[in-house]
Scaffold this motif. Structure first.
Motif, PDB file in Angstrom:
ATOM      1  N   ILE A  42       0.801  -1.224   0.000  1.00  0.00           N
ATOM      2  CA  ILE A  42       0.000   0.000   0.000  1.00  0.00           C
ATOM      3  C   ILE A  42       0.837   1.278   0.000  1.00  0.00           C
ATOM      4  CG2 ILE A  42      -1.986  -1.107   1.112  1.00  0.00           C
ATOM      5  CD1 ILE A  42      -1.094   0.068   3.770  1.00  0.00           C
ATOM      6  N   SER A  43       2.160   1.165   0.155  1.00  0.00           N
ATOM      7  CA  SER A  43       3.002   2.357   0.218  1.00  0.00           C
ATOM      8  C   SER A  43       4.427   2.039  -0.223  1.00  0.00           C
ATOM      9  CB  SER A  43       3.021   2.917   1.642  1.00  0.00           C
ATOM     10  OG  SER A  43       4.016   3.914   1.796  1.00  0.00           O
ATOM     11  N   ILE A 144      -0.334  -5.325   5.962  1.00  0.00           N
ATOM     12  CA  ILE A 144      -0.157  -4.006   6.556  1.00  0.00           C
ATOM     13  C   ILE A 144      -1.536  -3.365   6.542  1.00  0.00           C
ATOM     14  CG2 ILE A 144       1.027  -1.783   6.378  1.00  0.00           C
ATOM     15  CD1 ILE A 144       3.092  -3.273   4.585  1.00  0.00           C
ATOM     16  N   ILE A 145      -2.018  -2.995   7.712  1.00  0.00           N
ATOM     17  CA  ILE A 145      -3.381  -2.487   7.837  1.00  0.00           C
ATOM     18  C   ILE A 145      -3.378  -1.086   8.437  1.00  0.00           C
ATOM     19  CG2 ILE A 145      -5.652  -2.863   8.875  1.00  0.00           C
ATOM     20  CD1 ILE A 145      -4.944  -5.844   8.993  1.00  0.00           C
ATOM     21  N   GLY A 146      -4.066  -0.181   7.772  1.00  0.00           N
ATOM     22  CA  GLY A 146      -4.187   1.179   8.265  1.00  0.00           C
ATOM     23  C   GLY A 146      -3.511   2.169   7.344  1.00  0.00           C
ATOM     24  N   VAL A 150       0.196  10.311   9.895  1.00  0.00           N
ATOM     25  CA  VAL A 150       0.805  10.616  11.189  1.00  0.00           C
ATOM     26  C   VAL A 150      -0.255  10.600  12.290  1.00  0.00           C
ATOM     27  CG1 VAL A 150       2.053  12.329  12.546  1.00  0.00           C
ATOM     28  CG2 VAL A 150       2.629  11.992  10.138  1.00  0.00           C
ATOM     29  N   GLY A 151       0.035   9.867  13.345  1.00  0.00           N
ATOM     30  CA  GLY A 151      -0.874   9.789  14.475  1.00  0.00           C
ATOM     31  C   GLY A 151      -1.875   8.658  14.408  1.00  0.00           C
ATOM     32  N   ARG A 152      -2.011   8.021  13.236  1.00  0.00           N
ATOM     33  CA  ARG A 152      -2.942   6.901  13.084  1.00  0.00           C
ATOM     34  C   ARG A 152      -2.197   5.588  13.280  1.00  0.00           C
ATOM     35  NH1 ARG A 152      -7.361   8.062   9.826  1.00  0.00           N
ATOM     36  NH2 ARG A 152      -8.050   5.920  10.274  1.00  0.00           N
ATOM     37  N   LYS A 153      -2.883   4.587  13.803  1.00  0.00           N
ATOM     38  CA  LYS A 153      -2.243   3.297  14.026  1.00  0.00           C
ATOM     39  C   LYS A 153      -2.023   2.544  12.721  1.00  0.00           C
ATOM     40  CE  LYS A 153      -3.777   2.243  18.735  1.00  0.00           C
ATOM     41  NZ  LYS A 153      -4.573   1.315  19.576  1.00  0.00           N
ATOM     42  N   LEU A 196      -8.988   1.769  13.237  1.00  0.00           N
ATOM     43  CA  LEU A 196      -7.812   2.035  14.040  1.00  0.00           C
ATOM     44  C   LEU A 196      -7.871   3.455  14.585  1.00  0.00           C
ATOM     45  CD1 LEU A 196      -5.127   0.448  11.690  1.00  0.00           C
ATOM     46  CD2 LEU A 196      -6.261  -0.591  13.639  1.00  0.00           C
ATOM     47  N   ASP A 197      -7.621   3.571  15.869  1.00  0.00           N
ATOM     48  CA  ASP A 197      -7.688   4.900  16.497  1.00  0.00           C
ATOM     49  C   ASP A 197      -6.561   5.786  16.011  1.00  0.00           C
ATOM     50  OD1 ASP A 197      -8.599   3.244  19.566  1.00  0.00           O
ATOM     51  OD2 ASP A 197      -9.873   4.024  17.964  1.00  0.00           O
TER      52      ASP A 197
END
Length: 197
Positions: A42-43, A144-146, A150-153, A196-197
């Motif tokens: 994904i990246s 890889i999930i999420g 920045v700041g996200r799990k 994801l928080d």
């Protein structure tokens, strides 16, 4: 400490606080022997993320364009990268990967061959199945999930190994092997995906 491990640790600890990375299932990576880690893509920074989360040194395939020039060839070679032409049709690279597996090394692959812009799992390249069938490597699915925000799990999950025994015994096609591996990656993704928080 090798250059690979120094670079891996440096990048991992720089990225970890930004993306709040969490690793699950790293114990599913065998401590020794040949291993193929197959992950969704994904990246552009997936390789150092998966490599940093893994418990062993990982050799990743990388597009040959990255190796142009003496400096970049030296740099990426030191990072255990293996140059390959697009489409998994580079015979020299295929032989190099099989040699590494025979030596008991860990290979990291992104079966889709390109990044998914939506996060949905795409179709896998048959070259992945080729490696799995032509070697005795343990195949470990990874997801890889999420979002990389920045700041996200961000979760990196290593699943239980994919049993390739029956496919090897019946001399299944590379496409069949790839489909089985992709199905396991998909199951792992579905099982662990959550808000994801």
């Amino acid at each position: 400490m090798s250059f690979y491990r120094f670079a891996r640790n440096l990048v991992w600890y720089l990225l970890k606080p930004f993306y709040r990375m969490e690793v699950f299932g790293a114990e599913n990576i065998p401590k020794d022997g040949p291993v193929i880690i197959c992950s969704n893509h994904i990246s552009n920074i997936d390789p150092p993320v998966v490599g940093g989360a893994a418990t062993r040194d990982v050799h990743f395939l990388a597009k040959e364009e990255l190796f142009k020039g003496k400096f970049f060839r030296f740099f990426f070679t030191k990072l255990n990268a293996v140059p390959i032409k697009r489409g998994m049709k580079d015979r020299q690279a295929l032989r190099q990967v099989l040699t590494l597996l025979k030596e008991g090394k860990v290979i990291g692959l992104f079966p889709e061959g390109t990044r998914s812009k939506t996060g949905k799992l795409g179709e896998g390249l048959s070259g992945i199945g080729f490696f799995a069938l032509r070697s005795d490597a343990i195949v470990v699915p990874c997801v890889i999930i999420g979002p990389y925000k920045v700041g996200r799990k961000l979760k990196i999950v290593f699943g239980q190994s994919v049993d390739m025994t029956s496919l090897r015994e019946v001399k299944a096609s590379a496409k069949e092997a790839t489909e089985k591996i992709m199905a396991e990656i998909g199951n792992l993704q579905e099982k662990h995906t959550q808000i994801l928080d």
